[in-house]
Design a protein around this motif. Sequence first.
Motif, PDB file in Angstrom:
ATOM      1  N   GLU A 128       0.818  -1.215   0.000  1.00 18.60           N
ATOM      2  CA  GLU A 128       0.000   0.000   0.000  1.00 18.60           C
ATOM      3  C   GLU A 128       0.853   1.266   0.000  1.00 18.60           C
ATOM      4  OE1 GLU A 128      -3.955  -0.094   2.411  1.00 18.60           O
ATOM      5  OE2 GLU A 128      -2.423  -1.243   3.483  1.00 18.60           O
ATOM      6  N   ILE A 129       1.964   1.230   0.697  1.00 21.83           N
ATOM      7  CA  ILE A 129       2.815   2.417   0.780  1.00 21.83           C
ATOM      8  C   ILE A 129       3.345   2.783  -0.607  1.00 21.83           C
ATOM      9  CG2 ILE A 129       4.963   3.298   1.749  1.00 21.83           C
ATOM     10  CD1 ILE A 129       4.302   1.671   4.272  1.00 21.83           C
ATOM     11  N   GLU A 130       3.715   1.776  -1.396  1.00 26.36           N
ATOM     12  CA  GLU A 130       4.148   2.033  -2.774  1.00 26.36           C
ATOM     13  C   GLU A 130       3.033   2.689  -3.576  1.00 26.36           C
ATOM     14  OE1 GLU A 130       5.910  -1.070  -5.252  1.00 26.36           O
ATOM     15  OE2 GLU A 130       6.225  -2.180  -3.388  1.00 26.36           O
ATOM     16  N   LYS A 148       4.008   2.536   7.925  1.00 21.95           N
ATOM     17  CA  LYS A 148       3.012   1.716   8.604  1.00 21.95           C
ATOM     18  C   LYS A 148       3.277   1.727  10.102  1.00 21.95           C
ATOM     19  CE  LYS A 148       1.205  -1.493   5.345  1.00 21.95           C
ATOM     20  NZ  LYS A 148       0.871  -2.861   5.047  1.00 21.95           N
ATOM     21  N   LYS A 149       2.185   1.843  10.846  1.00 17.49           N
ATOM     22  CA  LYS A 149       2.268   1.806  12.301  1.00 17.49           C
ATOM     23  C   LYS A 149       1.056   1.026  12.790  1.00 17.49           C
ATOM     24  CE  LYS A 149       2.471   4.730  16.363  1.00 17.49           C
ATOM     25  NZ  LYS A 149       2.411   6.104  16.858  1.00 17.49           N
ATOM     26  N   ASP A 150       1.292  -0.058  13.483  1.00 22.39           N
ATOM     27  CA  ASP A 150       0.230  -0.925  14.001  1.00 22.39           C
ATOM     28  C   ASP A 150      -0.716  -1.387  12.901  1.00 22.39           C
ATOM     29  OD1 ASP A 150       1.263  -0.566  16.577  1.00 22.39           O
ATOM     30  OD2 ASP A 150      -0.010   1.188  16.957  1.00 22.39           O
ATOM     31  N   GLY A 151      -0.198  -1.667  11.722  1.00 18.49           N
ATOM     32  CA  GLY A 151      -1.007  -2.163  10.622  1.00 18.49           C
ATOM     33  C   GLY A 151      -1.758  -1.097   9.850  1.00 18.49           C
ATOM     34  N   LYS A 152      -1.615   0.170  10.243  1.00 20.50           N
ATOM     35  CA  LYS A 152      -2.283   1.271   9.549  1.00 20.50           C
ATOM     36  C   LYS A 152      -1.249   2.069   8.777  1.00 20.50           C
ATOM     37  CE  LYS A 152      -5.694   1.889  13.188  1.00 20.50           C
ATOM     38  NZ  LYS A 152      -6.195   2.810  14.217  1.00 20.50           N
ATOM     39  N   VAL A 153      -1.647   2.551   7.618  1.00 20.87           N
ATOM     40  CA  VAL A 153      -0.762   3.407   6.834  1.00 20.87           C
ATOM     41  C   VAL A 153      -0.920   4.832   7.362  1.00 20.87           C
ATOM     42  CG1 VAL A 153      -0.198   4.268   4.548  1.00 20.87           C
ATOM     43  CG2 VAL A 153      -0.976   1.927   4.819  1.00 20.87           C
ATOM     44  N   ARG A 170       3.452  16.710  12.017  1.00 20.40           N
ATOM     45  CA  ARG A 170       2.235  16.006  12.414  1.00 20.40           C
ATOM     46  C   ARG A 170       2.137  14.668  11.701  1.00 20.40           C
ATOM     47  NH1 ARG A 170      -2.876  19.690  13.182  1.00 20.40           N
ATOM     48  NH2 ARG A 170      -3.487  17.696  14.021  1.00 20.40           N
ATOM     49  N   THR A 171       1.409  13.759  12.319  1.00 21.58           N
ATOM     50  CA  THR A 171       1.190  12.432  11.750  1.00 21.58           C
ATOM     51  C   THR A 171      -0.308  12.164  11.704  1.00 21.58           C
ATOM     52  OG1 THR A 171       3.276  11.680  12.705  1.00 21.58           O
ATOM     53  CG2 THR A 171       1.729   9.997  12.000  1.00 21.58           C
ATOM     54  N   PHE A 172      -0.780  11.672  10.546  1.00 18.27           N
ATOM     55  CA  PHE A 172      -2.193  11.361  10.349  1.00 18.27           C
ATOM     56  C   PHE A 172      -2.332   9.955   9.781  1.00 18.27           C
ATOM     57  CE2 PHE A 172      -1.865  15.911   9.509  1.00 18.27           C
ATOM     58  CZ  PHE A 172      -2.832  16.415  10.354  1.00 18.27           C
ATOM     59  N   PRO A 173      -3.388   9.234  10.170  1.00 19.72           N
ATOM     60  CA  PRO A 173      -3.713   8.019   9.414  1.00 19.72           C
ATOM     61  C   PRO A 173      -4.283   8.444   8.056  1.00 19.72           C
ATOM     62  CG  PRO A 173      -4.973   8.142  11.470  1.00 19.72           C
ATOM     63  CD  PRO A 173      -4.196   9.390  11.354  1.00 19.72           C
ATOM     64  N   VAL A 174      -4.024   7.685   7.012  1.00 22.78           N
ATOM     65  CA  VAL A 174      -4.448   8.117   5.681  1.00 22.78           C
ATOM     66  C   VAL A 174      -5.963   8.134   5.526  1.00 22.78           C
ATOM     67  CG1 VAL A 174      -2.348   7.530   4.456  1.00 22.78           C
ATOM     68  CG2 VAL A 174      -4.122   5.821   4.730  1.00 22.78           C
ATOM     69  N   TYR A 175      -6.676   7.388   6.353  1.00 26.77           N
ATOM     70  CA  TYR A 175      -8.132   7.420   6.224  1.00 26.77           C
ATOM     71  C   TYR A 175      -8.717   8.761   6.680  1.00 26.77           C
ATOM     72  CZ  TYR A 175      -8.221   6.081  11.190  1.00 26.77           C
ATOM     73  OH  TYR A 175      -8.031   6.026  12.543  1.00 26.77           O
ATOM     74  N   GLN A 176      -7.941   9.599   7.354  1.00 25.48           N
ATOM     75  CA  GLN A 176      -8.404  10.930   7.736  1.00 25.48           C
ATOM     76  C   GLN A 176      -8.087  11.985   6.677  1.00 25.48           C
ATOM     77  OE1 GLN A 176      -6.698  11.894  11.519  1.00 25.48           O
ATOM     78  NE2 GLN A 176      -8.110  10.584  12.655  1.00 25.48           N
ATOM     79  N   ILE A 177      -7.335  11.632   5.662  1.00 31.32           N
ATOM     80  CA  ILE A 177      -6.940  12.579   4.626  1.00 31.32           C
ATOM     81  C   ILE A 177      -7.989  12.572   3.524  1.00 31.32           C
ATOM     82  CG2 ILE A 177      -5.143  13.190   2.961  1.00 31.32           C
ATOM     83  CD1 ILE A 177      -4.257  13.423   5.872  1.00 31.32           C
TER      84      ILE A 177
END
Length: 128
Positions: free
Chosen positions: A32-34, A65-70, A77-84
Amino acid sequence: MRRVIQSFIIYFMLLTGVLSSAVGFYFLNRDEIELYSDVIKGFKEYKIETYTGERFFSKKLLFFKKDGKVMLKLDDRTFPVYQIRSVNGIDINAAVVKQISRNATNGMWLTACGGFLIIISIALKDYF
């Protein structure tokens, strides 16, 4: 001469099957990161908008990836991608889901066709 042509056809089918399976396996295992990095590739500055309405500007983005989340790391700042919501007006989550779907379909077809060619070439080898 006939035997040489038959052998060439069988080995060509076997090689094509192996290569097709390998390419299909590659499509199925893309990270997913790619895919997220491919979606935003080519921009020098990034305008990030979240679903809460916040807007950020950055010159550098980092996906990890952190704890299985991208996660997306901006300057501080750090955001999970589902918030973007979007990056430079592109809905990155929709683009990645579309690419994952396309990769899965292509990967399954290539792997299945490659396996079929391998089985057929092995069966034909014993027949000839």
